[in-house]
Design a protein around this motif. Sequence first.
Motif, mmCIF file in Angstrom:
data_model
loop_
_atom_site.group_PDB
_atom_site.id
_atom_site.type_symbol
_atom_site.label_atom_id
_atom_site.label_comp_id
_atom_site.label_asym_id
_atom_site.label_seq_id
_atom_site.Cartn_x
_atom_site.Cartn_y
_atom_site.Cartn_z
ATOM 1 N N VAL A 186 73.827 108.107 128.410
ATOM 2 C CA VAL A 186 73.098 109.057 129.358
ATOM 3 C C VAL A 186 72.092 109.740 128.189
ATOM 4 N N GLN A 187 72.398 109.909 127.027
ATOM 5 C CA GLN A 187 71.772 110.702 126.386
ATOM 6 C C GLN A 187 70.449 109.926 125.421
ATOM 7 N N THR A 188 70.786 108.733 125.165
ATOM 8 C CA THR A 188 70.128 107.747 124.309
ATOM 9 C C THR A 188 69.545 106.649 124.878
ATOM 10 N N GLY A 189 70.270 106.139 126.292
ATOM 11 C CA GLY A 189 70.070 104.948 126.545
ATOM 12 C C GLY A 189 70.692 103.875 125.981
ATOM 13 N N ASP A 190 71.673 104.162 125.008
ATOM 14 C CA ASP A 190 72.271 103.023 124.160
ATOM 15 C C ASP A 190 73.806 103.234 124.383
ATOM 16 N N PHE A 191 74.543 102.634 125.021
ATOM 17 C CA PHE A 191 75.936 102.775 125.242
ATOM 18 C C PHE A 191 76.643 102.639 123.962
ATOM 19 N N TYR A 194 72.337 114.951 121.108
ATOM 20 C CA TYR A 194 71.969 113.614 120.803
ATOM 21 C C TYR A 194 70.941 113.110 121.436
ATOM 22 N N ASN A 195 70.146 113.854 122.125
ATOM 23 C CA ASN A 195 68.813 113.742 122.847
ATOM 24 C C ASN A 195 67.860 113.305 121.702
ATOM 25 N N PRO A 196 67.229 112.085 121.547
ATOM 26 C CA PRO A 196 66.562 111.644 120.400
ATOM 27 C C PRO A 196 64.996 112.387 120.235
ATOM 28 N N GLU A 197 64.716 112.618 121.694
ATOM 29 C CA GLU A 197 63.292 112.988 121.604
ATOM 30 C C GLU A 197 63.435 114.721 121.313
ATOM 31 N N LEU A 198 64.291 115.385 121.326
ATOM 32 C CA LEU A 198 64.652 116.701 120.798
ATOM 33 C C LEU A 198 65.074 116.692 119.252
ATOM 34 N N ILE A 199 65.493 115.612 118.920
ATOM 35 C CA ILE A 199 65.902 115.594 117.403
ATOM 36 C C ILE A 199 64.646 115.308 116.644
ATOM 37 N N ALA A 200 63.841 114.514 117.368
ATOM 38 C CA ALA A 200 62.445 113.867 116.561
ATOM 39 C C ALA A 200 61.709 115.225 116.694
ATOM 40 N N LEU A 249 74.414 118.401 110.401
ATOM 41 C CA LEU A 249 74.189 117.196 111.564
ATOM 42 C C LEU A 249 75.027 117.655 112.598
ATOM 43 N N TYR A 250 75.923 118.288 112.495
ATOM 44 C CA TYR A 250 77.088 118.830 113.708
ATOM 45 C C TYR A 250 76.131 120.072 114.668
ATOM 46 N N ILE A 251 75.647 120.687 113.538
ATOM 47 C CA ILE A 251 74.681 121.796 114.451
ATOM 48 C C ILE A 251 73.519 121.004 115.137
ATOM 49 N N VAL A 252 72.870 119.962 114.572
ATOM 50 C CA VAL A 252 71.867 119.284 115.424
ATOM 51 C C VAL A 252 72.352 118.467 116.524
ATOM 52 N N ALA A 253 73.733 118.192 116.502
ATOM 53 C CA ALA A 253 74.215 117.474 117.729
ATOM 54 C C ALA A 253 74.504 118.566 118.599
ATOM 55 N N ALA A 254 74.911 119.747 118.346
ATOM 56 C CA ALA A 254 75.422 120.866 119.159
ATOM 57 C C ALA A 254 74.148 121.320 119.931
ATOM 58 N N LYS A 255 72.990 121.357 119.099
ATOM 59 C CA LYS A 255 71.923 121.780 119.840
ATOM 60 C C LYS A 255 71.005 120.860 120.814
ATOM 61 N N THR A 256 71.250 119.525 120.502
ATOM 62 C CA THR A 256 70.395 118.465 121.231
ATOM 63 C C THR A 256 71.413 117.624 122.201
ATOM 64 N N VAL A 295 85.509 105.739 126.210
ATOM 65 C CA VAL A 295 84.664 105.660 127.234
ATOM 66 C C VAL A 295 83.849 107.026 127.559
ATOM 67 N N PHE A 296 84.337 107.880 127.263
ATOM 68 C CA PHE A 296 83.662 109.244 127.801
ATOM 69 C C PHE A 296 82.352 109.281 126.657
ATOM 70 N N VAL A 297 82.814 109.132 125.341
ATOM 71 C CA VAL A 297 81.833 109.385 124.316
ATOM 72 C C VAL A 297 80.605 108.428 124.285
ATOM 73 N N PHE A 298 81.133 107.182 124.711
ATOM 74 C CA PHE A 298 79.842 106.233 124.872
ATOM 75 C C PHE A 298 79.171 106.334 125.983
ATOM 76 N N THR A 299 79.848 106.841 126.941
ATOM 77 C CA THR A 299 78.983 107.082 128.238
ATOM 78 C C THR A 299 77.914 108.281 127.982
ATOM 79 N N LEU A 300 78.551 109.451 127.354
ATOM 80 C CA LEU A 300 77.510 110.429 127.061
ATOM 81 C C LEU A 300 76.229 109.902 125.995
ATOM 82 N N TYR A 301 76.604 109.054 125.088
ATOM 83 C CA TYR A 301 75.699 108.508 124.536
ATOM 84 C C TYR A 301 74.538 107.455 125.251
#
Length: 203
Positions: A198-203, A22-28, A13-20, A190-196
Motif C-alpha cells: 500500500v505504501q510503496t507499491g512493492d509487496f 514507509y512512504n517513499p515520497e515523504l522519505i525522499a 531509522l525507526y523514527i523515519v518509519a514512524a513518521k512516514t 501478510v499484514f506487513v507485506f500488505t502495508l509495504y
Amino acid sequence: GMATIVSNFDGPLYIVAAKTLYNPELIAKSYQFPLTNEYYSAHFPMFPILIKTFTPILGHPYSMLFVTVASSILALYFFNLHTRQYLDKNNALWLTFIFAIFPARWLIVRSVGSPEPFFIASILASTYFFGKQKYLLAGLWGLLAQTTKSPAILLFVAYALQIFISHIKNIKGLFNLKYLSLLLIPLGVVFVFTLYYVQTGDF
C-alpha cells in the motif's frame, strides 16, 4: 547525552518509519540518509507504530525510548513468569535480576531505541501462554512479535512441530479448532507485506 542514546543502533531509522510509514515520497523529501526505500522495509512496522502511538505526548525520540524501556519491563515480567514455573519465588526473582543485566548486548539494546525488547517480550509472552494452552493469547503475542521482527516466523514453526509431535499418534487431533488462532503469526507477515504494498507499491 540524549542525542547519543537516540542515535545508537537503528533508532533514527525507526523514527523515519514512524513518521512516514514507509512512504517513499515523504522519505525522499524529508530525509537525507543515503539508503534505499527497501532498506527501511527491513525495519518491521510494529516498533514504529508503537513509537507513533506515544508521540503526541512525548515526541518521537522520547516516545521511542519510552517504548524500549516499557518493553524491557514487560520482557522481565514474562521471563519471571516462566522461571516461577520451575523455581521458587526468591530464586525466580534472582534469575530475573540476572536476566536484566546479562548478556551485555541485552543491557545495551534495552537502553537505546531498539525493537529487541518488545520482540523478546512478545516471544516470552507467546511461549508462556502456549505452555498454558491459551492459544489465542499465544497467537496474539506471536502476531505482535511477527510484526516486530521477521525471525518470529520461527515461533510458528516451533509451535507447529510441537503440536504435530504431540498428536503423532492421533492425527485427527491436529485439526482441533483451538489451534487456529496460532495462524495469526503467519498472518502477521501478510499484514506487513500488505502495508509495504500500500505504501510503496512493492509487496
